[in-house]
Design an enzyme around this catalytic site. Structure first.
Site, PDB file in Angstrom:
ATOM      1  N   LYS A  22       0.501   7.925  -8.955  1.00  0.00           N
ATOM      2  CA  LYS A  22       0.149   6.744  -9.749  1.00  0.00           C
ATOM      3  C   LYS A  22      -0.882   5.890  -9.016  1.00  0.00           C
ATOM      4  O   LYS A  22      -1.887   5.483  -9.597  1.00  0.00           O
ATOM      5  CB  LYS A  22       1.402   5.896 -10.000  1.00  0.00           C
ATOM      6  CG  LYS A  22       1.091   4.510 -10.528  1.00  0.00           C
ATOM      7  CD  LYS A  22       2.335   3.686 -10.784  1.00  0.00           C
ATOM      8  CE  LYS A  22       2.820   2.882  -9.601  1.00  0.00           C
ATOM      9  NZ  LYS A  22       2.087   1.640  -9.342  1.00  0.00           N
ATOM     10  N   ASN A  23      -0.622   5.623  -7.727  1.00  0.00           N
ATOM     11  CA  ASN A  23      -1.490   4.682  -7.020  1.00  0.00           C
ATOM     12  C   ASN A  23      -2.856   5.260  -6.675  1.00  0.00           C
ATOM     13  O   ASN A  23      -3.726   4.545  -6.192  1.00  0.00           O
ATOM     14  CB  ASN A  23      -0.795   4.163  -5.754  1.00  0.00           C
ATOM     15  CG  ASN A  23       0.302   3.173  -6.086  1.00  0.00           C
ATOM     16  OD1 ASN A  23       0.463   2.786  -7.256  1.00  0.00           O
ATOM     17  ND2 ASN A  23       1.057   2.751  -5.085  1.00  0.00           N
ATOM     18  N   CYS A 116       4.902 -12.272  -9.154  1.00  0.00           N
ATOM     19  CA  CYS A 116       5.588 -11.153  -9.785  1.00  0.00           C
ATOM     20  C   CYS A 116       6.948 -11.032  -9.125  1.00  0.00           C
ATOM     21  O   CYS A 116       7.234 -11.766  -8.186  1.00  0.00           O
ATOM     22  CB  CYS A 116       4.783  -9.869  -9.654  1.00  0.00           C
ATOM     23  SG  CYS A 116       4.774  -9.216  -7.999  1.00  0.00           S
ATOM     24  N   ARG A 121       1.873 -12.177  -3.954  1.00  0.00           N
ATOM     25  CA  ARG A 121       0.815 -11.172  -4.051  1.00  0.00           C
ATOM     26  C   ARG A 121      -0.534 -11.709  -4.534  1.00  0.00           C
ATOM     27  O   ARG A 121      -0.995 -11.399  -5.629  1.00  0.00           O
ATOM     28  CB  ARG A 121       1.259 -10.028  -4.981  1.00  0.00           C
ATOM     29  CG  ARG A 121       2.486  -9.341  -4.466  1.00  0.00           C
ATOM     30  CD  ARG A 121       2.909  -8.224  -5.352  1.00  0.00           C
ATOM     31  NE  ARG A 121       2.180  -6.996  -5.095  1.00  0.00           N
ATOM     32  CZ  ARG A 121       2.455  -5.845  -5.705  1.00  0.00           C
ATOM     33  NH1 ARG A 121       3.399  -5.782  -6.604  1.00  0.00           N
ATOM     34  NH2 ARG A 121       1.764  -4.765  -5.418  1.00  0.00           N
ATOM     35  N   ASP A 304       7.187   0.839  -0.650  1.00  0.00           N
ATOM     36  CA  ASP A 304       7.596   1.436  -1.925  1.00  0.00           C
ATOM     37  C   ASP A 304       8.760   2.425  -1.764  1.00  0.00           C
ATOM     38  O   ASP A 304       9.246   2.969  -2.758  1.00  0.00           O
ATOM     39  CB  ASP A 304       6.404   2.145  -2.589  1.00  0.00           C
ATOM     40  CG  ASP A 304       5.412   1.151  -3.177  1.00  0.00           C
ATOM     41  OD1 ASP A 304       5.722  -0.056  -3.226  1.00  0.00           O
ATOM     42  OD2 ASP A 304       4.314   1.579  -3.595  1.00  0.00           O
ATOM     43  N   ARG A 396       7.065   2.831 -15.552  1.00  0.00           N
ATOM     44  CA  ARG A 396       5.733   2.454 -15.071  1.00  0.00           C
ATOM     45  C   ARG A 396       5.228   3.463 -14.038  1.00  0.00           C
ATOM     46  O   ARG A 396       4.023   3.709 -13.966  1.00  0.00           O
ATOM     47  CB  ARG A 396       5.783   1.079 -14.396  1.00  0.00           C
ATOM     48  CG  ARG A 396       5.956  -0.066 -15.354  1.00  0.00           C
ATOM     49  CD  ARG A 396       5.792  -1.370 -14.631  1.00  0.00           C
ATOM     50  NE  ARG A 396       4.576  -1.347 -13.820  1.00  0.00           N
ATOM     51  CZ  ARG A 396       4.282  -2.221 -12.890  1.00  0.00           C
ATOM     52  NH1 ARG A 396       5.090  -3.217 -12.631  1.00  0.00           N
ATOM     53  NH2 ARG A 396       3.158  -2.123 -12.190  1.00  0.00           N
TER      54      ARG A 396
HETATM   55  C1  UD1 Z   1      -0.506  -1.430  -3.331  1.00  0.00           C
HETATM   56  C2  UD1 Z   1       0.305  -0.468  -4.176  1.00  0.00           C
HETATM   57  C3  UD1 Z   1       1.784  -0.866  -4.165  1.00  0.00           C
HETATM   58  C4  UD1 Z   1       2.293  -1.006  -2.740  1.00  0.00           C
HETATM   59  C5  UD1 Z   1       1.391  -1.906  -1.923  1.00  0.00           C
HETATM   60  C6  UD1 Z   1       1.752  -1.954  -0.450  1.00  0.00           C
HETATM   61  C7  UD1 Z   1      -1.300   0.245  -5.815  1.00  0.00           C
HETATM   62  C8  UD1 Z   1      -1.741   0.235  -7.231  1.00  0.00           C
HETATM   63  N1  UD1 Z   1      -0.212  -0.475  -5.517  1.00  0.00           N
HETATM   64  O1  UD1 Z   1      -0.395  -2.719  -3.942  1.00  0.00           O
HETATM   65  O2  UD1 Z   1       2.513   0.138  -4.857  1.00  0.00           O
HETATM   66  O3  UD1 Z   1       3.590  -1.572  -2.749  1.00  0.00           O
HETATM   67  O4  UD1 Z   1       0.020  -1.453  -2.015  1.00  0.00           O
HETATM   68  O5  UD1 Z   1       1.716  -0.685   0.081  1.00  0.00           O
HETATM   69  O6  UD1 Z   1      -1.877   0.915  -4.990  1.00  0.00           O
HETATM   70  N2  UD1 Z   1      -2.321  -9.630   0.151  1.00  0.00           N
HETATM   71  C9  UD1 Z   1      -2.889 -10.883   0.302  1.00  0.00           C
HETATM   72  N3  UD1 Z   1      -4.130 -11.106  -0.265  1.00  0.00           N
HETATM   73  C10 UD1 Z   1      -4.795 -10.148  -0.969  1.00  0.00           C
HETATM   74  C11 UD1 Z   1      -4.210  -8.876  -1.095  1.00  0.00           C
HETATM   75  C12 UD1 Z   1      -2.969  -8.646  -0.522  1.00  0.00           C
HETATM   76  O7  UD1 Z   1      -2.318 -11.771   0.921  1.00  0.00           O
HETATM   77  O8  UD1 Z   1      -5.899 -10.421  -1.443  1.00  0.00           O
HETATM   78  C13 UD1 Z   1      -0.999  -9.352   0.758  1.00  0.00           C
HETATM   79  C14 UD1 Z   1       0.061  -9.044  -0.287  1.00  0.00           C
HETATM   80  O9  UD1 Z   1       0.653 -10.212  -0.793  1.00  0.00           O
HETATM   81  C15 UD1 Z   1       1.014  -8.198   0.501  1.00  0.00           C
HETATM   82  C16 UD1 Z   1       0.099  -7.415   1.452  1.00  0.00           C
HETATM   83  O10 UD1 Z   1      -1.103  -8.153   1.497  1.00  0.00           O
HETATM   84  O11 UD1 Z   1       1.850  -9.028   1.279  1.00  0.00           O
HETATM   85  C17 UD1 Z   1      -0.204  -6.002   1.016  1.00  0.00           C
HETATM   86  O12 UD1 Z   1      -0.592  -5.982  -0.344  1.00  0.00           O
HETATM   87  P1  UD1 Z   1      -1.578  -4.895  -0.944  1.00  0.00           P
HETATM   88  O13 UD1 Z   1      -1.750  -3.767  -0.002  1.00  0.00           O
HETATM   89  O14 UD1 Z   1      -2.802  -5.597  -1.412  1.00  0.00           O
HETATM   90  O15 UD1 Z   1      -0.770  -4.405  -2.201  1.00  0.00           O
HETATM   91  P2  UD1 Z   1      -1.413  -3.856  -3.545  1.00  0.00           P
HETATM   92  O16 UD1 Z   1      -2.734  -3.278  -3.240  1.00  0.00           O
HETATM   93  O17 UD1 Z   1      -1.311  -4.891  -4.595  1.00  0.00           O
END
Ligand code: UD1
Length: 416
Positions: A22-23, A116, A121, A304, A396
Protein backbone atom coordinates in the site's frame (compact mmCIF):
# COMPACT_ATOMS: atom_id res chain seq x y z
CA UNK A 1 -21.93 -1.70 10.17
CA UNK A 2 -19.62 -4.34 8.74
CA UNK A 3 -17.64 -6.39 11.22
CA UNK A 4 -15.43 -9.45 11.30
CA UNK A 5 -16.50 -12.38 13.41
CA UNK A 6 -13.69 -14.65 14.49
CA UNK A 7 -13.92 -17.93 16.32
CA UNK A 8 -10.44 -18.18 17.76
CA UNK A 9 -8.20 -21.00 18.82
CA UNK A 10 -7.28 -22.53 15.45
CA UNK A 11 -3.52 -22.75 14.76
CA UNK A 12 -3.10 -21.27 11.27
CA UNK A 13 -1.38 -23.45 8.71
CA UNK A 14 -0.46 -23.07 5.07
CA UNK A 15 0.77 -20.57 2.52
CA UNK A 16 -0.36 -17.05 1.88
CA UNK A 17 0.55 -14.67 -0.95
CA UNK A 18 1.68 -11.18 -0.05
CA UNK A 19 -0.05 -8.32 -1.90
CA UNK A 20 1.61 -5.24 -3.38
CA UNK A 21 2.60 -2.64 -0.81
CA UNK A 22 0.00 0.00 0.00
CA UNK A 23 2.63 2.52 1.05
CA UNK A 24 4.45 2.11 -2.26
CA UNK A 25 1.28 2.10 -4.38
CA UNK A 26 0.13 5.49 -3.07
CA UNK A 27 3.24 7.54 -3.98
CA UNK A 28 3.60 5.59 -7.23
CA UNK A 29 0.06 6.52 -8.27
CA UNK A 30 0.78 10.14 -7.32
CA UNK A 31 3.97 10.07 -9.40
CA UNK A 32 1.91 9.39 -12.51
CA UNK A 33 0.94 13.08 -12.37
CA UNK A 34 4.51 13.97 -13.37
CA UNK A 35 4.06 12.91 -16.99
CA UNK A 36 1.44 12.94 -19.73
CA UNK A 37 2.52 9.47 -20.79
CA UNK A 38 1.06 6.22 -19.45
CA UNK A 39 2.42 4.44 -16.39
CA UNK A 40 1.72 0.69 -16.38
CA UNK A 41 1.50 -0.61 -12.86
CA UNK A 42 1.59 -4.40 -12.93
CA UNK A 43 0.15 -5.11 -9.49
CA UNK A 44 -2.12 -2.76 -7.61
CA UNK A 45 -3.51 -3.88 -4.26
CA UNK A 46 -7.31 -3.68 -3.98
CA UNK A 47 -7.56 -1.40 -1.00
CA UNK A 48 -9.77 1.44 0.13
CA UNK A 49 -6.73 3.77 0.25
CA UNK A 50 -5.88 2.96 -3.38
CA UNK A 51 -9.47 3.77 -4.34
CA UNK A 52 -9.24 7.05 -2.43
CA UNK A 53 -6.09 8.21 -4.19
CA UNK A 54 -7.53 7.04 -7.52
CA UNK A 55 -10.59 9.25 -6.96
CA UNK A 56 -8.30 12.12 -6.06
CA UNK A 57 -6.24 11.64 -9.24
CA UNK A 58 -9.34 11.31 -11.41
CA UNK A 59 -10.41 14.72 -10.11
CA UNK A 60 -7.12 16.08 -11.42
CA UNK A 61 -7.52 14.67 -14.94
CA UNK A 62 -5.97 11.22 -14.54
CA UNK A 63 -7.40 8.30 -16.51
CA UNK A 64 -7.11 4.95 -14.78
CA UNK A 65 -7.80 1.71 -16.63
CA UNK A 66 -7.65 -1.55 -14.72
CA UNK A 67 -5.64 -4.26 -16.44
CA UNK A 68 -4.68 -7.76 -15.26
CA UNK A 69 -4.49 -7.07 -11.54
CA UNK A 70 -2.78 -3.76 -12.23
CA UNK A 71 -3.65 -0.55 -14.00
CA UNK A 72 -2.63 1.85 -16.72
CA UNK A 73 -2.57 5.36 -15.32
CA UNK A 74 -2.33 8.41 -17.50
CA UNK A 75 -2.75 12.16 -17.06
CA UNK A 76 -2.70 13.66 -20.56
CA UNK A 77 -3.62 17.07 -19.17
CA UNK A 78 -4.12 18.35 -15.65
CA UNK A 79 -7.71 19.49 -15.26
CA UNK A 80 -7.42 20.45 -11.59
CA UNK A 81 -4.82 21.19 -8.96
CA UNK A 82 -6.64 20.55 -5.72
CA UNK A 83 -6.76 17.79 -3.10
CA UNK A 84 -10.08 18.50 -1.34
CA UNK A 85 -10.59 18.21 2.41
CA UNK A 86 -13.10 15.42 1.96
CA UNK A 87 -10.35 13.13 0.60
CA UNK A 88 -7.36 14.36 2.64
CA UNK A 89 -9.33 13.93 5.87
CA UNK A 90 -9.99 10.25 5.07
CA UNK A 91 -6.41 9.62 3.96
CA UNK A 92 -3.42 11.78 4.89
CA UNK A 93 -1.31 10.29 2.11
CA UNK A 94 -3.39 12.49 -0.23
CA UNK A 95 -0.70 15.11 0.44
CA UNK A 96 1.49 13.07 -1.92
CA UNK A 97 -0.02 14.95 -4.87
CA UNK A 98 1.46 18.23 -3.63
CA UNK A 99 4.99 17.71 -4.95
CA UNK A 100 3.98 16.27 -8.36
CA UNK A 101 1.30 18.93 -9.01
CA UNK A 102 3.69 21.72 -8.16
CA UNK A 103 6.44 20.25 -10.32
CA UNK A 104 4.20 19.67 -13.33
CA UNK A 105 2.02 22.78 -13.28
CA UNK A 106 3.55 25.18 -10.79
CA UNK A 107 0.38 25.16 -8.77
CA UNK A 108 -1.25 23.03 -6.05
CA UNK A 109 -3.92 23.43 -3.41
CA UNK A 110 -4.08 20.71 -0.78
CA UNK A 111 -6.24 20.56 2.35
CA UNK A 112 -4.31 20.46 5.62
CA UNK A 113 -4.67 16.95 7.10
CA UNK A 114 -5.26 18.04 10.70
CA UNK A 115 -5.30 15.52 13.54
CA UNK A 116 -5.98 11.83 13.20
CA UNK A 117 -6.53 8.90 15.53
CA UNK A 118 -2.81 8.25 16.00
CA UNK A 119 -1.63 11.77 16.66
CA UNK A 120 -1.11 15.23 15.25
CA UNK A 121 1.00 14.29 12.20
CA UNK A 122 1.82 17.68 10.68
CA UNK A 123 3.20 18.22 7.17
CA UNK A 124 5.47 21.13 8.05
CA UNK A 125 8.56 19.30 6.77
CA UNK A 126 6.96 18.75 3.35
CA UNK A 127 6.17 22.46 3.17
CA UNK A 128 9.57 23.64 4.43
CA UNK A 129 11.27 21.47 1.83
CA UNK A 130 9.11 22.76 -1.01
CA UNK A 131 9.83 26.33 0.11
CA UNK A 132 13.54 25.50 -0.03
CA UNK A 133 12.96 24.43 -3.64
CA UNK A 134 11.53 27.87 -4.30
CA UNK A 135 7.79 27.32 -3.89
CA UNK A 136 5.68 30.05 -2.38
CA UNK A 137 3.45 28.52 0.28
CA UNK A 138 0.40 30.15 1.83
CA UNK A 139 -1.99 28.63 4.34
CA UNK A 140 -5.52 29.84 3.69
CA UNK A 141 -8.92 28.51 4.79
CA UNK A 142 -7.49 25.20 5.91
CA UNK A 143 -5.65 24.68 2.63
CA UNK A 144 -2.01 24.79 1.63
CA UNK A 145 -1.64 26.85 -1.50
CA UNK A 146 1.64 26.38 -3.28
CA UNK A 147 2.98 28.12 -6.36
CA UNK A 148 6.27 28.05 -8.21
CA UNK A 149 7.49 29.04 -11.63
CA UNK A 150 10.06 26.28 -11.81
CA UNK A 151 11.44 24.63 -8.73
CA UNK A 152 15.17 24.97 -8.24
CA UNK A 153 17.32 22.24 -6.71
CA UNK A 154 18.97 22.80 -3.35
CA UNK A 155 20.15 21.00 -0.22
CA UNK A 156 17.44 19.93 2.21
CA UNK A 157 18.12 18.34 5.55
CA UNK A 158 15.05 16.90 7.28
CA UNK A 159 14.73 17.61 11.03
CA UNK A 160 12.88 14.30 11.41
CA UNK A 161 12.73 11.25 9.19
CA UNK A 162 9.51 11.52 7.19
CA UNK A 163 8.46 8.90 4.67
CA UNK A 164 5.87 10.78 2.61
CA UNK A 165 7.87 14.00 3.09
CA UNK A 166 10.90 12.36 1.44
CA UNK A 167 8.65 11.04 -1.35
CA UNK A 168 6.96 14.39 -1.98
CA UNK A 169 10.29 16.18 -2.26
CA UNK A 170 11.85 13.48 -4.41
CA UNK A 171 8.96 13.80 -6.88
CA UNK A 172 9.12 17.61 -6.86
CA UNK A 173 12.91 17.63 -7.29
CA UNK A 174 12.74 15.19 -10.22
CA UNK A 175 11.52 18.06 -12.44
CA UNK A 176 13.40 20.90 -10.70
CA UNK A 177 16.21 22.85 -12.26
CA UNK A 178 19.58 21.59 -11.02
CA UNK A 179 20.48 19.19 -8.26
CA UNK A 180 18.66 18.54 -4.99
CA UNK A 181 20.28 16.81 -2.07
CA UNK A 182 17.97 15.27 0.54
CA UNK A 183 19.67 14.55 3.86
CA UNK A 184 18.27 12.53 6.75
CA UNK A 185 15.89 11.08 4.14
CA UNK A 186 13.61 8.15 4.95
CA UNK A 187 15.23 4.79 4.07
CA UNK A 188 11.98 2.83 3.80
CA UNK A 189 11.85 0.32 0.91
CA UNK A 190 8.76 2.16 -0.38
CA UNK A 191 10.89 5.28 -0.94
CA UNK A 192 13.35 3.20 -2.97
CA UNK A 193 10.48 1.63 -4.92
CA UNK A 194 9.13 5.05 -5.85
CA UNK A 195 12.64 6.05 -6.96
CA UNK A 196 12.82 2.96 -9.19
CA UNK A 197 9.65 4.04 -10.95
CA UNK A 198 10.87 7.64 -11.29
CA UNK A 199 14.18 6.44 -12.73
CA UNK A 200 12.27 4.27 -15.24
CA UNK A 201 10.36 7.45 -16.17
CA UNK A 202 13.66 9.21 -16.89
CA UNK A 203 14.50 10.82 -13.55
CA UNK A 204 18.08 10.99 -12.31
CA UNK A 205 18.13 9.81 -8.72
CA UNK A 206 20.90 8.27 -6.67
CA UNK A 207 20.90 6.95 -3.15
CA UNK A 208 17.16 6.38 -2.65
CA UNK A 209 16.78 3.93 0.22
CA UNK A 210 19.70 5.56 2.03
CA UNK A 211 19.68 8.68 4.17
CA UNK A 212 21.22 10.77 1.41
CA UNK A 213 19.36 11.05 -1.89
CA UNK A 214 20.65 13.07 -4.82
CA UNK A 215 18.23 14.12 -7.52
CA UNK A 216 19.39 15.79 -10.68
CA UNK A 217 16.38 17.55 -12.15
CA UNK A 218 15.36 16.81 -15.73
CA UNK A 219 13.08 18.84 -17.99
CA UNK A 220 10.51 16.10 -18.60
CA UNK A 221 9.53 12.58 -17.61
CA UNK A 222 7.98 9.84 -19.73
CA UNK A 223 5.94 6.67 -19.37
CA UNK A 224 7.15 3.51 -17.64
CA UNK A 225 6.18 0.06 -16.47
CA UNK A 226 6.55 -0.93 -12.84
CA UNK A 227 5.95 -3.80 -10.46
CA UNK A 228 5.31 -2.69 -6.87
CA UNK A 229 7.24 -4.34 -4.03
CA UNK A 230 5.40 -6.71 -1.67
CA UNK A 231 3.76 -5.24 1.40
CA UNK A 232 6.13 -5.82 4.31
CA UNK A 233 3.51 -4.77 6.86
CA UNK A 234 0.91 -7.18 5.51
CA UNK A 235 3.66 -9.83 5.47
CA UNK A 236 4.62 -9.07 9.08
CA UNK A 237 0.98 -9.21 10.14
CA UNK A 238 0.54 -12.71 8.68
CA UNK A 239 3.75 -13.86 10.35
CA UNK A 240 2.41 -12.68 13.70
CA UNK A 241 -0.86 -14.49 12.87
CA UNK A 242 1.11 -17.72 12.49
CA UNK A 243 3.06 -17.09 15.68
CA UNK A 244 0.16 -15.99 17.89
CA UNK A 245 -1.94 -19.06 17.01
CA UNK A 246 0.99 -21.44 17.49
CA UNK A 247 0.64 -22.47 13.85
CA UNK A 248 2.94 -22.57 10.85
CA UNK A 249 2.54 -20.01 8.09
CA UNK A 250 4.58 -19.54 4.91
CA UNK A 251 4.59 -16.24 3.03
CA UNK A 252 4.85 -16.38 -0.74
CA UNK A 253 6.21 -13.43 -2.71
CA UNK A 254 7.85 -11.62 0.21
CA UNK A 255 11.22 -9.85 0.38
CA UNK A 256 12.83 -11.26 3.55
CA UNK A 257 15.38 -8.41 3.59
CA UNK A 258 12.56 -5.93 4.23
CA UNK A 259 11.47 -7.96 7.25
CA UNK A 260 14.77 -8.19 9.14
CA UNK A 261 13.62 -6.33 12.28
CA UNK A 262 10.26 -8.15 12.36
CA UNK A 263 11.87 -11.57 11.98
CA UNK A 264 14.42 -10.84 14.70
CA UNK A 265 11.64 -9.77 17.08
CA UNK A 266 9.56 -12.85 16.25
CA UNK A 267 12.54 -15.06 17.07
CA UNK A 268 13.12 -13.18 20.30
CA UNK A 269 9.48 -13.89 21.13
CA UNK A 270 10.15 -17.61 20.65
CA UNK A 271 8.93 -18.21 17.08
CA UNK A 272 11.02 -20.26 14.66
CA UNK A 273 11.69 -18.38 11.43
CA UNK A 274 13.08 -19.63 8.14
CA UNK A 275 13.70 -17.41 5.10
CA UNK A 276 14.20 -18.37 1.47
CA UNK A 277 14.56 -16.19 -1.60
CA UNK A 278 11.01 -14.88 -1.65
CA UNK A 279 9.50 -16.98 1.12
CA UNK A 280 9.41 -16.77 4.86
CA UNK A 281 8.09 -19.43 7.19
CA UNK A 282 7.18 -18.90 10.81
CA UNK A 283 6.35 -21.55 13.36
CA UNK A 284 4.65 -20.33 16.49
CA UNK A 285 5.98 -20.98 19.97
CA UNK A 286 3.91 -22.90 22.49
CA UNK A 287 3.74 -19.65 24.41
CA UNK A 288 5.51 -16.43 23.35
CA UNK A 289 8.47 -15.17 25.34
CA UNK A 290 8.46 -11.55 26.50
CA UNK A 291 10.43 -9.10 24.34
CA UNK A 292 10.88 -5.35 24.48
CA UNK A 293 9.89 -3.42 21.38
CA UNK A 294 11.02 0.04 20.26
CA UNK A 295 9.63 1.42 17.04
CA UNK A 296 12.01 3.28 14.76
CA UNK A 297 12.32 4.46 11.17
CA UNK A 298 13.43 1.73 8.74
CA UNK A 299 15.49 -0.45 9.11
CA UNK A 300 14.20 -0.33 12.70
CA UNK A 301 10.98 -2.03 13.73
CA UNK A 302 8.09 -0.27 11.98
CA UNK A 303 5.52 1.63 14.01
CA UNK A 304 3.03 -0.03 11.65
CA UNK A 305 3.90 -3.38 13.32
CA UNK A 306 3.69 -2.14 16.92
CA UNK A 307 0.03 -3.00 17.53
CA UNK A 308 0.43 -6.52 16.10
CA UNK A 309 3.41 -7.21 18.39
CA UNK A 310 1.41 -5.92 21.34
CA UNK A 311 -1.25 -8.56 20.62
CA UNK A 312 1.44 -11.26 20.48
CA UNK A 313 3.36 -10.15 23.57
CA UNK A 314 0.11 -9.84 25.50
CA UNK A 315 0.21 -13.66 25.66
CA UNK A 316 3.90 -13.92 26.62
CA UNK A 317 5.24 -15.72 29.61
CA UNK A 318 6.42 -12.50 31.29
CA UNK A 319 6.43 -8.73 30.92
CA UNK A 320 7.38 -6.73 27.81
CA UNK A 321 7.84 -2.99 27.40
CA UNK A 322 6.78 -1.39 24.13
CA UNK A 323 8.09 2.08 23.31
CA UNK A 324 6.50 3.99 20.45
CA UNK A 325 8.88 6.66 19.15
CA UNK A 326 7.19 7.67 15.87
CA UNK A 327 3.62 8.66 16.76
CA UNK A 328 2.17 9.91 20.02
CA UNK A 329 -1.17 8.42 20.96
CA UNK A 330 -0.66 5.20 19.04
CA UNK A 331 -1.86 2.87 21.79
CA UNK A 332 -5.60 3.01 21.14
CA UNK A 333 -5.58 -0.78 20.61
CA UNK A 334 -4.36 -1.34 24.19
CA UNK A 335 -7.79 -0.57 25.65
CA UNK A 336 -9.48 -2.92 23.17
CA UNK A 337 -6.94 -5.69 23.80
CA UNK A 338 -7.76 -5.33 27.50
CA UNK A 339 -11.37 -6.17 26.64
CA UNK A 340 -10.04 -9.52 25.41
CA UNK A 341 -8.25 -10.05 28.73
CA UNK A 342 -4.84 -8.48 28.06
CA UNK A 343 -3.01 -6.77 30.90
CA UNK A 344 -1.51 -3.60 29.45
CA UNK A 345 -0.73 -0.28 31.07
CA UNK A 346 0.26 2.70 29.00
CA UNK A 347 1.97 5.87 30.09
CA UNK A 348 3.03 8.39 27.49
CA UNK A 349 4.80 6.53 24.73
CA UNK A 350 5.44 3.38 26.77
CA UNK A 351 3.25 0.37 27.27
CA UNK A 352 3.94 -2.27 29.88
CA UNK A 353 2.49 -5.55 28.70
CA UNK A 354 2.13 -8.28 31.32
CA UNK A 355 1.55 -11.50 29.48
CA UNK A 356 -1.63 -13.45 30.25
CA UNK A 357 -2.24 -17.14 29.55
CA UNK A 358 -5.02 -16.58 27.05
CA UNK A 359 -7.49 -14.11 25.57
CA UNK A 360 -11.25 -14.51 25.69
CA UNK A 361 -13.41 -13.48 22.75
CA UNK A 362 -15.34 -10.21 23.07
CA UNK A 363 -16.80 -7.48 20.90
CA UNK A 364 -14.09 -4.89 20.12
CA UNK A 365 -13.85 -1.81 17.99
CA UNK A 366 -11.13 -0.92 15.51
CA UNK A 367 -9.73 2.60 15.84
CA UNK A 368 -7.14 2.73 13.09
CA UNK A 369 -5.66 0.52 10.42
CA UNK A 370 -2.95 -1.36 12.32
CA UNK A 371 -4.96 -1.34 15.57
CA UNK A 372 -7.64 -3.29 13.71
CA UNK A 373 -5.05 -5.82 12.60
CA UNK A 374 -3.94 -6.36 16.19
CA UNK A 375 -7.54 -7.02 17.25
CA UNK A 376 -7.99 -9.58 14.47
CA UNK A 377 -4.75 -11.29 15.58
CA UNK A 378 -5.83 -11.38 19.21
CA UNK A 379 -9.23 -12.69 18.11
CA UNK A 380 -7.54 -15.52 16.20
CA UNK A 381 -5.81 -16.59 19.41
CA UNK A 382 -8.75 -16.00 21.76
CA UNK A 383 -11.09 -18.60 23.16
CA UNK A 384 -14.62 -17.99 21.89
CA UNK A 385 -15.95 -15.43 19.47
CA UNK A 386 -14.45 -11.98 18.86
CA UNK A 387 -16.34 -9.44 16.77
CA UNK A 388 -14.21 -6.62 15.38
CA UNK A 389 -16.38 -3.71 14.27
CA UNK A 390 -15.42 -0.72 12.10
CA UNK A 391 -13.68 -2.99 9.64
CA UNK A 392 -13.37 -0.11 7.18
CA UNK A 393 -10.12 0.75 8.95
CA UNK A 394 -8.77 -2.69 8.07
CA UNK A 395 -9.96 -2.47 4.47
CA UNK A 396 -7.84 0.65 3.99
CA UNK A 397 -4.66 -1.39 4.08
CA UNK A 398 -5.31 -5.15 3.93
CA UNK A 399 -6.45 -6.84 0.74
CA UNK A 400 -9.10 -9.48 1.43
CA UNK A 401 -7.66 -10.17 4.86
CA UNK A 402 -10.42 -12.50 6.01
CA UNK A 403 -10.21 -14.49 2.77
CA UNK A 404 -6.46 -14.94 3.19
CA UNK A 405 -6.85 -15.89 6.86
CA UNK A 406 -9.64 -18.35 6.05
CA UNK A 407 -7.25 -19.91 3.50
CA UNK A 408 -4.93 -20.62 6.45
CA UNK A 409 -7.74 -22.32 8.34
CA UNK A 410 -9.04 -19.42 10.42
CA UNK A 411 -12.73 -19.42 11.28
CA UNK A 412 -13.49 -15.88 10.26
CA UNK A 413 -16.34 -14.24 8.41
CA UNK A 414 -17.50 -10.79 7.44
CA UNK A 415 -20.93 -9.81 8.65
CA UNK A 416 -23.12 -6.95 7.47
C1 UD1 B 1 4.25 6.91 6.53
C2 UD1 B 1 3.39 5.69 6.26
C3 UD1 B 1 2.75 5.20 7.56
C4 UD1 B 1 3.80 4.98 8.64
C5 UD1 B 1 4.69 6.19 8.79
C6 UD1 B 1 5.86 5.98 9.73
C7 UD1 B 1 2.69 6.05 4.00
C8 UD1 B 1 1.58 6.36 3.06
N1 UD1 B 1 2.38 6.03 5.30
O1 UD1 B 1 3.38 7.94 7.01
O2 UD1 B 1 2.06 3.98 7.28
O3 UD1 B 1 3.18 4.73 9.88
O4 UD1 B 1 5.23 6.59 7.51
O5 UD1 B 1 6.63 4.93 9.28
O6 UD1 B 1 3.79 5.79 3.59
N2 UD1 B 1 6.31 14.59 10.93
C9 UD1 B 1 6.39 15.94 11.22
N3 UD1 B 1 6.31 16.84 10.18
C10 UD1 B 1 6.13 16.44 8.88
C11 UD1 B 1 6.07 15.07 8.61
C12 UD1 B 1 6.16 14.16 9.65
O7 UD1 B 1 6.53 16.34 12.37
O8 UD1 B 1 6.07 17.30 8.00
C13 UD1 B 1 6.40 13.60 12.03
C14 UD1 B 1 5.13 12.80 12.20
O9 UD1 B 1 4.19 13.46 13.01
C15 UD1 B 1 5.65 11.54 12.81
C16 UD1 B 1 7.03 11.36 12.15
O10 UD1 B 1 7.37 12.64 11.66
O11 UD1 B 1 5.85 11.73 14.19
C17 UD1 B 1 7.05 10.37 11.01
O12 UD1 B 1 5.99 10.62 10.11
P1 UD1 B 1 6.06 10.29 8.57
O13 UD1 B 1 7.21 9.42 8.27
O14 UD1 B 1 5.96 11.57 7.82
O15 UD1 B 1 4.73 9.48 8.36
P2 UD1 B 1 3.88 9.43 7.02
O16 UD1 B 1 4.79 9.68 5.88
O17 UD1 B 1 2.68 10.28 7.16
Amino acid sequence: MTSLEIEGGVPLRGEVAVSAAKNAALPILAASLLTEEPIHIENLPRLADVRTISRLLQGLGTEITEADGGAVVRTPRLTGHEAPYELVSTMRASVLVLGPLLARSGRARVALPGGCAIGVRPIDLHLKGLERLGAEITLRNGYVEARARRLVGTRISFDLVTVTGTENLMMAAALAEGTTLLENAAREPEVADLAHLLIAMGAKIEGAGSERVEIQGVSGLGGARHRIIPDRIEAGTFLVAGAITGGEVTLRGAIPDHLTAVLAKLEEAGAAVQSGEDRVRVRGPERPRPADVITNPYPGLATDMQAQFMALLGLADGTSVITETIFENRFMHAAELRRLGASIETEGNRAVVRGVRGYQGAPVMATDLRASASLVLAGLAARGVTTVSRVYHLDRGYEAMEVKLAGLGARIRRTR
